[in-house]
Motif scaffolding. Sequence first.
Motif, PDB file in Angstrom:
ATOM      1  N   LEU A  16       0.842  -1.200   0.000  1.00 36.78           N
ATOM      2  CA  LEU A  16       0.000   0.000   0.000  1.00 36.78           C
ATOM      3  C   LEU A  16       0.877   1.249   0.000  1.00 36.78           C
ATOM      4  O   LEU A  16       0.640   2.185  -0.774  1.00 36.78           O
ATOM      5  CB  LEU A  16      -0.928   0.010   1.217  1.00 36.78           C
ATOM      6  N   ALA A  17       1.885   1.265   0.842  1.00 38.80           N
ATOM      7  CA  ALA A  17       2.786   2.416   0.900  1.00 38.80           C
ATOM      8  C   ALA A  17       3.486   2.637  -0.436  1.00 38.80           C
ATOM      9  O   ALA A  17       3.622   3.779  -0.891  1.00 38.80           O
ATOM     10  CB  ALA A  17       3.812   2.223   2.012  1.00 38.80           C
ATOM     11  N   VAL A  18       3.913   1.552  -1.075  1.00 38.25           N
ATOM     12  CA  VAL A  18       4.579   1.668  -2.378  1.00 38.25           C
ATOM     13  C   VAL A  18       3.636   2.275  -3.403  1.00 38.25           C
ATOM     14  O   VAL A  18       4.002   3.200  -4.143  1.00 38.25           O
ATOM     15  CB  VAL A  18       5.132   0.307  -2.852  1.00 38.25           C
ATOM     16  N   TRP A  19       2.401   1.789  -3.474  1.00 39.84           N
ATOM     17  CA  TRP A  19       1.444   2.323  -4.448  1.00 39.84           C
ATOM     18  C   TRP A  19       1.120   3.779  -4.168  1.00 39.84           C
ATOM     19  O   TRP A  19       0.965   4.578  -5.106  1.00 39.84           O
ATOM     20  CB  TRP A  19       0.183   1.461  -4.510  1.00 39.84           C
ATOM     21  N   LEU A  20       1.016   4.150  -2.905  1.00 45.03           N
ATOM     22  CA  LEU A  20       0.772   5.554  -2.579  1.00 45.03           C
ATOM     23  C   LEU A  20       1.966   6.424  -2.961  1.00 45.03           C
ATOM     24  O   LEU A  20       1.800   7.514  -3.526  1.00 45.03           O
ATOM     25  CB  LEU A  20       0.428   5.715  -1.101  1.00 45.03           C
ATOM     26  N   VAL A  21       3.182   5.953  -2.694  1.00 43.90           N
ATOM     27  CA  VAL A  21       4.386   6.713  -3.059  1.00 43.90           C
ATOM     28  C   VAL A  21       4.477   6.871  -4.571  1.00 43.90           C
ATOM     29  O   VAL A  21       4.745   7.971  -5.078  1.00 43.90           O
ATOM     30  CB  VAL A  21       5.660   6.057  -2.481  1.00 43.90           C
ATOM     31  N   VAL A  22       4.247   5.810  -5.305  1.00 41.61           N
ATOM     32  CA  VAL A  22       4.291   5.877  -6.779  1.00 41.61           C
ATOM     33  C   VAL A  22       3.250   6.866  -7.280  1.00 41.61           C
ATOM     34  O   VAL A  22       3.530   7.729  -8.128  1.00 41.61           O
ATOM     35  CB  VAL A  22       4.074   4.479  -7.406  1.00 41.61           C
ATOM     36  N   THR A  23       2.045   6.755  -6.765  1.00 32.46           N
ATOM     37  CA  THR A  23       0.955   7.632  -7.207  1.00 32.46           C
ATOM     38  C   THR A  23       1.272   9.086  -6.894  1.00 32.46           C
ATOM     39  O   THR A  23       1.129   9.966  -7.762  1.00 32.46           O
ATOM     40  CB  THR A  23      -0.367   7.193  -6.545  1.00 32.46           C
ATOM     41  N   PHE A  24       1.741   9.359  -5.695  1.00 29.13           N
ATOM     42  CA  PHE A  24       2.050  10.743  -5.324  1.00 29.13           C
ATOM     43  C   PHE A  24       3.330  11.252  -6.000  1.00 29.13           C
ATOM     44  O   PHE A  24       3.504  12.466  -6.148  1.00 29.13           O
ATOM     45  CB  PHE A  24       2.082  10.911  -3.811  1.00 29.13           C
ATOM     46  N   ALA A  25       4.204  10.347  -6.444  1.00 30.94           N
ATOM     47  CA  ALA A  25       5.375  10.781  -7.229  1.00 30.94           C
ATOM     48  C   ALA A  25       4.898  11.379  -8.557  1.00 30.94           C
ATOM     49  O   ALA A  25       5.405  12.422  -9.001  1.00 30.94           O
ATOM     50  CB  ALA A  25       6.322   9.612  -7.465  1.00 30.94           C
ATOM     51  N   PHE A  26       3.921  10.741  -9.178  1.00 29.82           N
ATOM     52  CA  PHE A  26       3.362  11.296 -10.412  1.00 29.82           C
ATOM     53  C   PHE A  26       2.604  12.588 -10.128  1.00 29.82           C
ATOM     54  O   PHE A  26       2.625  13.511 -10.954  1.00 29.82           O
ATOM     55  CB  PHE A  26       2.477  10.274 -11.126  1.00 29.82           C
ATOM     56  N   ALA A  27       1.979  12.665  -8.977  1.00 24.59           N
ATOM     57  CA  ALA A  27       1.316  13.915  -8.583  1.00 24.59           C
ATOM     58  C   ALA A  27       2.352  15.036  -8.479  1.00 24.59           C
ATOM     59  O   ALA A  27       2.099  16.169  -8.915  1.00 24.59           O
ATOM     60  CB  ALA A  27       0.583  13.733  -7.257  1.00 24.59           C
ATOM     61  N   ALA A  28       3.507  14.725  -7.937  1.00 23.53           N
ATOM     62  CA  ALA A  28       4.573  15.726  -7.802  1.00 23.53           C
ATOM     63  C   ALA A  28       5.088  16.174  -9.168  1.00 23.53           C
ATOM     64  O   ALA A  28       5.381  17.362  -9.367  1.00 23.53           O
ATOM     65  CB  ALA A  28       5.716  15.165  -6.954  1.00 23.53           C
TER      66      ALA A  28
END
Length: 167
Positions: A16-28
């Motif tokens: 879950l943490a990995v998917w959130l980090v990946v998703t928010f990396a694209f947000a950044a």
Amino acid sequence: MTALTTNPGRPSYFALAVWLVVTFAFAAIGAAGSATAPAFYAQLVRPEWAPPAWLFGPVWTILYTLMGIAAWRAWREPGAGRLTAALVYLSQLVLNSLWSWLFFAWHLGAKASLCIVVLWLAIAATMALFARRDRLAALLLVPYLAWVSFAGVLCYRIWQLNPGLLG
């Protein structure tokens, strides 16, 4: 990949943490393209139904959180189609980030409008693939699809109202 794999019925919070980090990396990445968005948005002629600039940050924070959770839920289900669903999910993240650059950084209204149509299709495809794996994962993307639908109409209308700024 084993660190991201889970046993059925046993959620992996690392995944879950990995998917959130990946998703928010694209947000950044998208946010970097939107660095001048408040000033640019303020100078645009907007339809009266356009939301205020302050609303976009909170809405996108909620949407990206739901997206990351949806990706995690779809990923944690074993079986065929997991990689395809993840790749389609990642492709829509790329398109989402690209839209911010096209509209806010590069002021390309026509290309931003086309990008958001392709983004909408990629979200719909992601939802279909997620639904095969986890129904709730697909449902978590409904607000995202609704917002992008609204944003697509808004993008097109703003482009039409501002041919000089969004040529």
